[in-house]
Scaffold this motif. Structure first.
Motif, PDB file in Angstrom:
ATOM      1  N   HIS A 402      -2.897  -7.987   1.220  1.00  0.00           N
ATOM      2  CA  HIS A 402      -3.267  -8.540  -0.083  1.00  0.00           C
ATOM      3  C   HIS A 402      -3.743  -7.452  -1.043  1.00  0.00           C
ATOM      4  N   ALA A 403      -4.344  -6.402  -0.517  1.00  0.00           N
ATOM      5  CA  ALA A 403      -4.751  -5.297  -1.381  1.00  0.00           C
ATOM      6  C   ALA A 403      -3.532  -4.600  -1.961  1.00  0.00           C
ATOM      7  N   GLN A 404      -2.472  -4.482  -1.163  1.00  0.00           N
ATOM      8  CA  GLN A 404      -1.251  -3.855  -1.663  1.00  0.00           C
ATOM      9  C   GLN A 404      -0.617  -4.696  -2.772  1.00  0.00           C
ATOM     10  N   LEU A 405      -0.643  -6.009  -2.608  1.00  0.00           N
ATOM     11  CA  LEU A 405      -0.101  -6.882  -3.650  1.00  0.00           C
ATOM     12  C   LEU A 405      -0.961  -6.850  -4.910  1.00  0.00           C
ATOM     13  N   ALA A 406      -2.271  -6.770  -4.716  1.00  0.00           N
ATOM     14  CA  ALA A 406      -3.190  -6.813  -5.860  1.00  0.00           C
ATOM     15  C   ALA A 406      -3.027  -5.605  -6.766  1.00  0.00           C
ATOM     16  N   ASN A 407      -2.767  -4.422  -6.183  1.00  0.00           N
ATOM     17  CA  ASN A 407      -2.644  -3.240  -7.054  1.00  0.00           C
ATOM     18  C   ASN A 407      -1.215  -3.028  -7.547  1.00  0.00           C
ATOM     19  N   GLU A 408      -0.324  -3.987  -7.216  1.00  0.00           N
ATOM     20  CA  GLU A 408       1.053  -3.972  -7.722  1.00  0.00           C
ATOM     21  C   GLU A 408       1.762  -2.652  -7.438  1.00  0.00           C
ATOM     22  N   PHE A 409       1.465  -2.085  -6.274  1.00  0.00           N
ATOM     23  CA  PHE A 409       2.126  -0.875  -5.804  1.00  0.00           C
ATOM     24  C   PHE A 409       1.880   0.334  -6.703  1.00  0.00           C
ATOM     25  N   GLN A 410       0.805   0.276  -7.478  1.00  0.00           N
ATOM     26  CA  GLN A 410       0.443   1.464  -8.247  1.00  0.00           C
ATOM     27  C   GLN A 410      -0.001   2.583  -7.312  1.00  0.00           C
ATOM     28  N   GLU A 411      -0.633   2.219  -6.219  1.00  0.00           N
ATOM     29  CA  GLU A 411      -0.970   3.144  -5.145  1.00  0.00           C
ATOM     30  C   GLU A 411      -0.483   2.548  -3.838  1.00  0.00           C
ATOM     31  N   LEU A 412       0.073   3.378  -2.978  1.00  0.00           N
ATOM     32  CA  LEU A 412       0.514   2.903  -1.677  1.00  0.00           C
ATOM     33  C   LEU A 412      -0.614   3.044  -0.664  1.00  0.00           C
ATOM     34  N   LEU A 413      -0.676   2.112   0.262  1.00  0.00           N
ATOM     35  CA  LEU A 413      -1.711   2.146   1.295  1.00  0.00           C
ATOM     36  C   LEU A 413      -1.265   2.928   2.527  1.00  0.00           C
ATOM     37  N   TYR A 414       0.009   3.325   2.551  1.00  0.00           N
ATOM     38  CA  TYR A 414       0.549   4.186   3.602  1.00  0.00           C
ATOM     39  C   TYR A 414       1.363   5.285   2.918  1.00  0.00           C
ATOM     40  N   TRP A 415       1.367   6.475   3.506  1.00  0.00           N
ATOM     41  CA  TRP A 415       2.117   7.580   2.926  1.00  0.00           C
ATOM     42  C   TRP A 415       3.618   7.312   3.007  1.00  0.00           C
ATOM     43  N   VAL A 416       4.364   7.742   1.991  1.00  0.00           N
ATOM     44  CA  VAL A 416       5.812   7.499   1.987  1.00  0.00           C
ATOM     45  C   VAL A 416       6.534   8.348   3.031  1.00  0.00           C
ATOM     46  N   ASN A 417       5.973   9.497   3.408  1.00  0.00           N
ATOM     47  CA  ASN A 417       6.643  10.388   4.361  1.00  0.00           C
ATOM     48  C   ASN A 417       5.887  10.508   5.684  1.00  0.00           C
TER      49      ASN A 417
END
Length: 443
Positions: A402-417
């Motif tokens: 829910h935190a990931q949805l709340a910030n609208e993917f402005q910041e990721l909660l896991y690293w992309v790489n």
């Protein structure tokens, strides 16, 4: 006359012999020079590469302390070491077809800096010889890499918990080990921990929810929580070989982050993709987030597999996992400390509904296990089972999702790489867990 001719002939023989000796010496000298020139020509590239590599190690991101440990000890890293590295998925699949899209994406890449304390755990050094960790810490965090990792030592889960709880939390996490190795060390090794702590936290990553990952508990703890054996007992005195072993362990990380290796990968990128394997045989998968910029993201196939296995499936064997955790809980009761289990969702579990296309491993899971995502996630079932046995347990899926949805993917909660959660994800989880600890154990 004959005597004169004989003398002249003799002198000629001497002269010819001297000339032959000189020619032989010149030939031998030329051969020796040719040999050394050949050796120099062959060795020059290696010497040049070695010189550049040494310079890269000195000036580049990876470096480690030369401090000899105070004592040989069972620990995840070399004591008083320091090194930097990039995302683990980048290292697992050093292929342009994977890395280039992610590096050009809108989200920052993982680039971490780790230091270890006198025990070899990821904490700031205390600048004194090792002493029992519960002398200064009432809360001790155990687990694997998720609990240990952060972009810096001040961004780890233990550090974030310390900030929210306003009390020191010792990071006894053990990357690259079993989920319970650090917990067993804390609860059985009196030289490391005397049993004066008030709370032990066991952090488990979803992809480690397999019964084989908990075999160590059954080897070291009995049903009633008594100790069957102490893993680190009867350690020998330090030797030079022990120091070499520590250095080799650190060198593995240095090799993984070699600047030369990074240059080689970058230099190969202009080559056609057909030069490389396209990742069919690697444990890394590439997908794209359903965001306006269609951001690319790497996933670990083990994460993908774990999300599609239910609690009771044969390969997972959830009830045996619960039995192992119950033994740890009983051990905590024996020494009079509280025990809390937190389960961290895999990266793919958080993002599986937000990527396109959905990336499945090509050979795993087995067809019988690939039908659909289970109606109830395995960590969720395990938490219910543990709570029914009187063991405090938290599933961090809901707050993170829910935190990931709340910030609208402005910041990721896991690293992309990388497979691990980012500093932002760690912060959200630490705040959630700290609130639970304050409410549950404040009295």
């Amino acid at each position: 006359m004959n005597e004169i001719k004989a003398k002249l002939a003799h002198l000629k023989k001497i002269k010819d012999r001297d000339r032959l000796t000189r020619l032989t010496g010149q030939t031998e000298l030329a051969s020796s020079q040719t040999l050394w020139i050949s050796i120099a020509i062959v060795s020059l590239p290696f010497l040049l590469l070695l010189t550049v590599e040494i310079a890269a190690r000195c000036l580049g991101p990876a470096r480690a302390s030369l401090s000899l440990p105070w004592r040989v000890y069972d620990a995840p890293y070399a004591p008083l070491s320091e090194f930097r590295w990039t995302g683990d998925l980048t290292r697992l699949a050093p292929l342009p077809i994977f890395n280039v899209p992610v590096e050009k994406g809108p989200y920052p890449l993982r680039y971490s800096h780790r230091i270890t304390d006198e025990w070899g755990f990821p904490n700031r050094p205390a600048n004194h010889p090792p002493q029992p960790i519960d002398r200064e810490h009432e809360i001790i965090l155990t687990g694997t890499s998720y609990m240990a990792e952060g972009s810096t030592v001040d961004k780890t889960f233990a550090s974030q918990l310390s900030r929210f709880l306003e009390t020191p939390v010792y990071n006894a996490s053990w990357p690259s080990g079993t989920p319970t190795r650090a917990a067993i060390k804390v609860l059985t090794d009196a030289s490391f921990c005397k049993g004066n702590q008030k709370l032990v936290i066991l952090g488990i990553v979803q992809r480690y929810l397999y019964d084989w990952a908990f075999n160590e508990v059954f080897d070291d703890l009995a049903d009633d929580g008594s100790v069957l054996k102490i893993p680190s007992e009867n350690l020998p005195s330090p030797t030079i070989q022990d120091y070499i072993d520590w250095r080799v362990q650190v060198e593995k990380y240095l090799m993984a982050t070699s600047v030369i290796r990074e240059w080689a990968v970058k230099a190969a990128r202009p080559l056609p993709p057909v030069v490389f394997q396209l990742g069919n045989d690697t444990p890394v998968r590439l997908s794209w987030l359903k965001t306006p910029d269609n951001a690319p993201m790497l996933f670990y196939s083990g994460d993908i597999v774990s999300t599609y296995l239910d609690y009771n499936c044969e390969s997972r064997n959830g009830p045996r996992i619960a039995d192992a955790i119950e033994r740890i809980h009983k051990r905590c009761q024996t020494i009079g400390t509280k025990f809390l289990v937190i389960i961290v969702p895999d990266k793919y579990e958080i993002y599986r509904n937000h990527v396109t296309p959905r990336q499945f491993p090509q050979r795993y899971p087995e067809p019988k296990e690939q039908i659909a995502h289970p109606s109830q996630r395995a960590p969720e079932v395990l938490v219910e089972e543990l709570n029914a046995r009187g063991i405090d347990a938290l599933d961090l899926y809901e707050p993170l999702y829910h935190a990931q949805l709340a910030n609208e993917f402005q910041e990721l909660l896991y690293w992309v790489n990388d497979t691990h959660w980012s500093d932002k994800g760690i912060e959200i989880a630490a705040e959630y867990v700290s609130r639970y600890i304050k409410e549950k154990y404040s009295n």
